[in-house]
Design a protein around this motif. Sequence first.
Motif, PDB file in Angstrom:
ATOM      1  N   MET A   1      34.001  58.400  16.914  1.00  0.00           N
ATOM      2  CA  MET A   1      34.636  59.655  16.886  1.00  0.00           C
ATOM      3  C   MET A   1      34.070  59.887  15.454  1.00  0.00           C
ATOM      4  O   MET A   1      34.536  59.716  14.089  1.00  0.00           O
ATOM      5  CB  MET A   1      35.634  60.505  16.820  1.00  0.00           C
ATOM      6  N   ALA A   2      33.665  60.445  14.765  1.00  0.00           N
ATOM      7  CA  ALA A   2      33.270  60.736  13.503  1.00  0.00           C
ATOM      8  C   ALA A   2      32.987  62.374  12.871  1.00  0.00           C
ATOM      9  O   ALA A   2      34.152  62.808  13.397  1.00  0.00           O
ATOM     10  CB  ALA A   2      31.148  60.962  13.412  1.00  0.00           C
ATOM     11  N   SER A   3      34.092  62.045  11.610  1.00  0.00           N
ATOM     12  CA  SER A   3      34.332  63.297  11.233  1.00  0.00           C
ATOM     13  C   SER A   3      33.815  63.823  10.128  1.00  0.00           C
ATOM     14  O   SER A   3      33.253  63.656   9.171  1.00  0.00           O
ATOM     15  CB  SER A   3      36.119  62.576  10.049  1.00  0.00           C
ATOM     16  N   PHE A   4      34.147  65.743  10.143  1.00  0.00           N
ATOM     17  CA  PHE A   4      33.294  66.431   9.035  1.00  0.00           C
ATOM     18  C   PHE A   4      33.768  67.128   8.368  1.00  0.00           C
ATOM     19  O   PHE A   4      34.845  67.490   9.583  1.00  0.00           O
ATOM     20  CB  PHE A   4      31.701  66.926   9.405  1.00  0.00           C
ATOM     21  N   ALA A   5      33.991  67.604   7.278  1.00  0.00           N
ATOM     22  CA  ALA A   5      34.783  68.179   6.817  1.00  0.00           C
ATOM     23  C   ALA A   5      34.031  69.581   6.018  1.00  0.00           C
ATOM     24  O   ALA A   5      32.491  69.632   5.906  1.00  0.00           O
ATOM     25  CB  ALA A   5      35.161  68.211   5.358  1.00  0.00           C
ATOM     26  N   LYS A   6      34.776  71.394   7.175  1.00  0.00           N
ATOM     27  CA  LYS A   6      33.896  72.022   6.967  1.00  0.00           C
ATOM     28  C   LYS A   6      33.945  72.488   5.488  1.00  0.00           C
ATOM     29  O   LYS A   6      35.235  72.647   5.198  1.00  0.00           O
ATOM     30  CB  LYS A   6      33.649  73.318   7.680  1.00  0.00           C
ATOM     31  N   ILE A   7      33.181  72.428   4.173  1.00  0.00           N
ATOM     32  CA  ILE A   7      33.110  73.052   2.654  1.00  0.00           C
ATOM     33  C   ILE A   7      33.310  74.528   2.434  1.00  0.00           C
ATOM     34  O   ILE A   7      32.897  75.431   2.941  1.00  0.00           O
ATOM     35  CB  ILE A   7      32.451  72.219   2.010  1.00  0.00           C
ATOM     36  N   GLY A   8      34.169  74.810   2.004  1.00  0.00           N
ATOM     37  CA  GLY A   8      33.899  76.678   1.412  1.00  0.00           C
ATOM     38  C   GLY A   8      33.530  77.140   0.151  1.00  0.00           C
ATOM     39  O   GLY A   8      33.230  75.467  -0.677  1.00  0.00           O
ATOM     40  N   LYS A  12      36.438  73.987  -1.630  1.00  0.00           N
ATOM     41  CA  LYS A  12      37.062  73.275  -0.945  1.00  0.00           C
ATOM     42  C   LYS A  12      37.158  73.269   1.069  1.00  0.00           C
ATOM     43  O   LYS A  12      36.235  74.040   1.290  1.00  0.00           O
ATOM     44  CB  LYS A  12      38.638  74.719  -0.547  1.00  0.00           C
ATOM     45  N   VAL A  13      37.991  72.114   1.381  1.00  0.00           N
ATOM     46  CA  VAL A  13      37.715  71.995   2.174  1.00  0.00           C
ATOM     47  C   VAL A  13      38.763  72.953   3.633  1.00  0.00           C
ATOM     48  O   VAL A  13      40.085  73.307   3.313  1.00  0.00           O
ATOM     49  CB  VAL A  13      38.296  70.426   2.671  1.00  0.00           C
ATOM     50  N   ILE A  14      37.871  73.197   4.709  1.00  0.00           N
ATOM     51  CA  ILE A  14      38.468  74.529   5.232  1.00  0.00           C
ATOM     52  C   ILE A  14      39.263  74.681   6.570  1.00  0.00           C
ATOM     53  O   ILE A  14      39.282  74.720   7.510  1.00  0.00           O
ATOM     54  CB  ILE A  14      37.503  76.130   4.997  1.00  0.00           C
ATOM     55  N   GLU A  15      37.953  73.134   7.383  1.00  0.00           N
ATOM     56  CA  GLU A  15      37.718  72.715   8.395  1.00  0.00           C
ATOM     57  C   GLU A  15      37.649  71.437   8.544  1.00  0.00           C
ATOM     58  O   GLU A  15      37.238  71.394   7.880  1.00  0.00           O
ATOM     59  CB  GLU A  15      37.576  73.424   9.656  1.00  0.00           C
ATOM     60  N   VAL A  16      38.590  70.588   9.636  1.00  0.00           N
ATOM     61  CA  VAL A  16      37.754  69.436   9.960  1.00  0.00           C
ATOM     62  C   VAL A  16      37.627  69.118  11.513  1.00  0.00           C
ATOM     63  O   VAL A  16      38.766  69.416  12.118  1.00  0.00           O
ATOM     64  CB  VAL A  16      38.545  68.049   8.750  1.00  0.00           C
ATOM     65  N   GLN A  17      35.845  68.400  11.666  1.00  0.00           N
ATOM     66  CA  GLN A  17      36.185  68.639  13.300  1.00  0.00           C
ATOM     67  C   GLN A  17      35.159  67.226  13.394  1.00  0.00           C
ATOM     68  O   GLN A  17      34.785  66.499  12.630  1.00  0.00           O
ATOM     69  CB  GLN A  17      34.635  69.830  13.364  1.00  0.00           C
ATOM     70  N   SER A  18      35.491  66.700  14.859  1.00  0.00           N
ATOM     71  CA  SER A  18      35.322  65.158  15.117  1.00  0.00           C
ATOM     72  C   SER A  18      33.669  65.850  16.408  1.00  0.00           C
ATOM     73  O   SER A  18      34.249  66.702  16.694  1.00  0.00           O
ATOM     74  CB  SER A  18      36.204  64.997  16.486  1.00  0.00           C
TER      75      SER A  18
END
Length: 129
Positions: A1-8, A12-18
């Motif tokens: 699984m790859a992980s991605f950070a949602k940047i606000g 600021k990282v507001i979420e991390v998704q796989s």
Amino acid sequence: MASFAKIGLNGKVIEVQSVVNEVLHDSNGVEQENIGVDFLTKLTGWSIWKQTSYNTFGGVHKLGGTPLRKNHAGVGYTYDEDRDAFIPPKPYPSWTLNETTCLWEAPVAYPTDGELYNWNETNQTWDLI
């Protein structure tokens, strides 16, 4: 699984998704970050994503590969575009950022005697637990 950070705002990282690794593959079977970003943008409507890796900590890749953005992102971390790094929240005002690892360091080194300590910001000391 790859992980991605949602940047606000303000990085600021507001979420991390796989994302399943196969989603990132181009026509040659090579993983591409931009394909993952496109996938998440279409899925969520949010366009600012940066890939992150559990195999990276303090600028070192746990498996000997190339580190990806210094540290694995977490909610509340900051993505620093100039350093291309994820930086955790600063734990105490007296701590300084290590430019190599992008981790915060106390002004006094953590004791190496095998005991457990908590940082005392008032006294600038490590207090035995």
